[in-house]
Design a protein around this motif. Structure first.
Motif, mmCIF file in Angstrom:
data_model
loop_
_atom_site.group_PDB
_atom_site.id
_atom_site.type_symbol
_atom_site.label_atom_id
_atom_site.label_comp_id
_atom_site.label_asym_id
_atom_site.label_seq_id
_atom_site.Cartn_x
_atom_site.Cartn_y
_atom_site.Cartn_z
ATOM 1 N N GLY A 21 0.845 -1.186 0.000
ATOM 2 C CA GLY A 21 0.000 0.000 0.000
ATOM 3 C C GLY A 21 0.879 1.233 0.000
ATOM 4 O O GLY A 21 1.966 1.219 0.577
ATOM 5 N N GLU A 23 -0.014 4.182 1.295
ATOM 6 C CA GLU A 23 -0.367 5.066 2.406
ATOM 7 C C GLU A 23 0.902 5.423 3.187
ATOM 8 O O GLU A 23 1.668 4.552 3.589
ATOM 9 C CB GLU A 23 -1.365 4.367 3.323
ATOM 10 C CG GLU A 23 -1.852 5.215 4.471
ATOM 11 C CD GLU A 23 -2.915 4.506 5.304
ATOM 12 O OE1 GLU A 23 -3.589 5.201 6.070
ATOM 13 O OE2 GLU A 23 -3.074 3.272 5.189
ATOM 14 N N ARG A 85 -15.734 0.575 0.425
ATOM 15 C CA ARG A 85 -14.409 0.665 1.051
ATOM 16 C C ARG A 85 -14.441 0.891 2.557
ATOM 17 O O ARG A 85 -13.679 0.245 3.287
ATOM 18 C CB ARG A 85 -13.587 1.758 0.373
ATOM 19 C CG ARG A 85 -13.284 1.409 -1.058
ATOM 20 C CD ARG A 85 -12.556 2.515 -1.782
ATOM 21 N NE ARG A 85 -12.634 2.256 -3.218
ATOM 22 C CZ ARG A 85 -12.463 3.162 -4.135
ATOM 23 N NH1 ARG A 85 -12.183 4.413 -3.808
ATOM 24 N NH2 ARG A 85 -12.572 2.841 -5.405
ATOM 25 N N ARG A 89 -12.754 -1.659 5.224
ATOM 26 C CA ARG A 89 -11.698 -1.295 6.178
ATOM 27 C C ARG A 89 -12.113 -1.598 7.603
ATOM 28 O O ARG A 89 -11.290 -1.964 8.433
ATOM 29 C CB ARG A 89 -11.341 0.189 6.041
ATOM 30 C CG ARG A 89 -10.227 0.447 5.072
ATOM 31 C CD ARG A 89 -9.687 1.861 5.179
ATOM 32 N NE ARG A 89 -10.653 2.882 4.822
ATOM 33 C CZ ARG A 89 -10.937 3.265 3.591
ATOM 34 N NH1 ARG A 89 -10.342 2.691 2.583
ATOM 35 N NH2 ARG A 89 -11.811 4.199 3.361
ATOM 36 N N CYS A 128 -2.393 -0.867 -3.804
ATOM 37 C CA CYS A 128 -3.565 -0.069 -3.473
ATOM 38 C C CYS A 128 -3.116 0.941 -2.430
ATOM 39 O O CYS A 128 -1.923 1.068 -2.159
ATOM 40 C CB CYS A 128 -4.713 -0.960 -2.981
ATOM 41 S SG CYS A 128 -6.311 -0.088 -2.982
ATOM 42 N N GLU A 130 -4.189 1.394 1.098
ATOM 43 C CA GLU A 130 -4.059 1.044 2.508
ATOM 44 C C GLU A 130 -2.716 0.414 2.849
ATOM 45 O O GLU A 130 -2.276 -0.522 2.195
ATOM 46 C CB GLU A 130 -5.188 0.083 2.946
ATOM 47 C CG GLU A 130 -6.541 0.727 3.034
ATOM 48 C CD GLU A 130 -7.241 0.844 1.686
ATOM 49 O OE1 GLU A 130 -8.286 1.509 1.628
ATOM 50 O OE2 GLU A 130 -6.754 0.286 0.686
ATOM 51 N N HIS A 131 -2.104 0.928 3.905
ATOM 52 C CA HIS A 131 -0.829 0.392 4.382
ATOM 53 C C HIS A 131 -1.001 -1.027 4.906
ATOM 54 O O HIS A 131 -0.227 -1.914 4.586
ATOM 55 C CB HIS A 131 -0.257 1.302 5.473
ATOM 56 C CG HIS A 131 0.953 0.742 6.138
ATOM 57 N ND1 HIS A 131 2.182 0.691 5.499
ATOM 58 C CD2 HIS A 131 1.134 0.174 7.354
ATOM 59 C CE1 HIS A 131 3.058 0.128 6.315
ATOM 60 N NE2 HIS A 131 2.456 -0.194 7.437
ATOM 61 N N HIS A 132 -2.021 -1.229 5.729
ATOM 62 C CA HIS A 132 -2.236 -2.528 6.362
ATOM 63 C C HIS A 132 -2.992 -3.458 5.408
ATOM 64 O O HIS A 132 -4.140 -3.202 5.055
ATOM 65 C CB HIS A 132 -2.995 -2.380 7.676
ATOM 66 C CG HIS A 132 -2.232 -1.601 8.692
ATOM 67 N ND1 HIS A 132 -1.106 -2.096 9.308
ATOM 68 C CD2 HIS A 132 -2.410 -0.356 9.175
ATOM 69 C CE1 HIS A 132 -0.623 -1.181 10.134
ATOM 70 N NE2 HIS A 132 -1.389 -0.117 10.070
ATOM 71 N N GLU A 135 -6.619 -4.596 5.978
ATOM 72 C CA GLU A 135 -7.678 -3.590 5.844
ATOM 73 C C GLU A 135 -7.999 -3.289 4.383
ATOM 74 O O GLU A 135 -8.861 -2.471 4.091
ATOM 75 C CB GLU A 135 -7.262 -2.290 6.533
ATOM 76 C CG GLU A 135 -7.129 -2.417 8.028
ATOM 77 C CD GLU A 135 -6.615 -1.145 8.674
ATOM 78 O OE1 GLU A 135 -6.389 -0.136 7.959
ATOM 79 O OE2 GLU A 135 -6.431 -1.168 9.899
ATOM 80 N N CYS A 136 -7.287 -3.935 3.481
ATOM 81 C CA CYS A 136 -7.418 -3.636 2.061
ATOM 82 C C CYS A 136 -7.933 -4.848 1.296
ATOM 83 O O CYS A 136 -7.691 -5.995 1.691
ATOM 84 C CB CYS A 136 -6.048 -3.221 1.507
ATOM 85 S SG CYS A 136 -6.082 -2.749 -0.237
#
Length: 157
Positions: A21, A23, A85, A89, A128, A130-132, A135-136
């Motif tokens: 991600g 982010e 989304r 999340r 994408c 989202e970092h985590h 959550e994506c």
């Protein structure tokens, strides 16, 4: 009586999926992380590959990647619908089920098959926001890819 190269069984390369991600990253950070992982192709799984962050929209990102020898592919069919989304999340089961339904569609099935083909060439990154990973929607994309390519490695960056 040793074994020669012609009689030794060889295991075909199965590829590596890198889930990443952007982010909290700049385009430079992202490219550096991809190079660290030896990524050959980045598959953008955003429905709409636009970003308010400089350099992370489709055209600028693909140019930055090309400059370091990484190919860019956008698979819109693997994107998570905008109105799904927030629930995704938050971990809402309905949102996750809705996205799995998206992946059951013909366009997404073709896109997943293409990503599997790309894995034959080595390391493929899924991108994408989202970092985590959890959550994506990349999480579900990776799970689908692993069903098709159970011997592939997965790296979450």
């Amino acid at each position: 009586m040793g074994t020669s190269d012609t009689t030794t069984p060889r295991i075909a390369a199965t590829g590596t999926v890198v889930s990443i991600g952007y982010e909290g990253k700049t385009v430079g950070d992202l490219v550096a992380r991809l190079l660290e992982q030896d990524v050959r192709v980045l598959v953008d799984v955003r429905l709409t590959p636009l970003s308010r962050k400089p350099g992370l929209s489709k055209t600028k990102l693909s140019e930055a990647l090309a400059a370091v020898g990484i190919s860019y592919v956008h698979h819109r069919a693997l994107g998570n619908p905008k109105d799904n989304r927030a629930g995704f999340r938050a971990g809402e089961p309905e949102s996750r089920a809705r996205y799995r339904d998206v992946l059951d569609g013909a366009a997404a099935t073709e896109a997943l098959a293409h990503v599997c083909e790309l894995l034959d060439g080595g390391v493929v990154a899924l991108l994408c926001f989202e970092h985590h990973h959890a959550e994506c929607h990349r999480d579900i994309v990776v799970r689908r890819l692993m069903k098709a390519r159970p011997d592939a490695a997965v790296v979450h960056v």
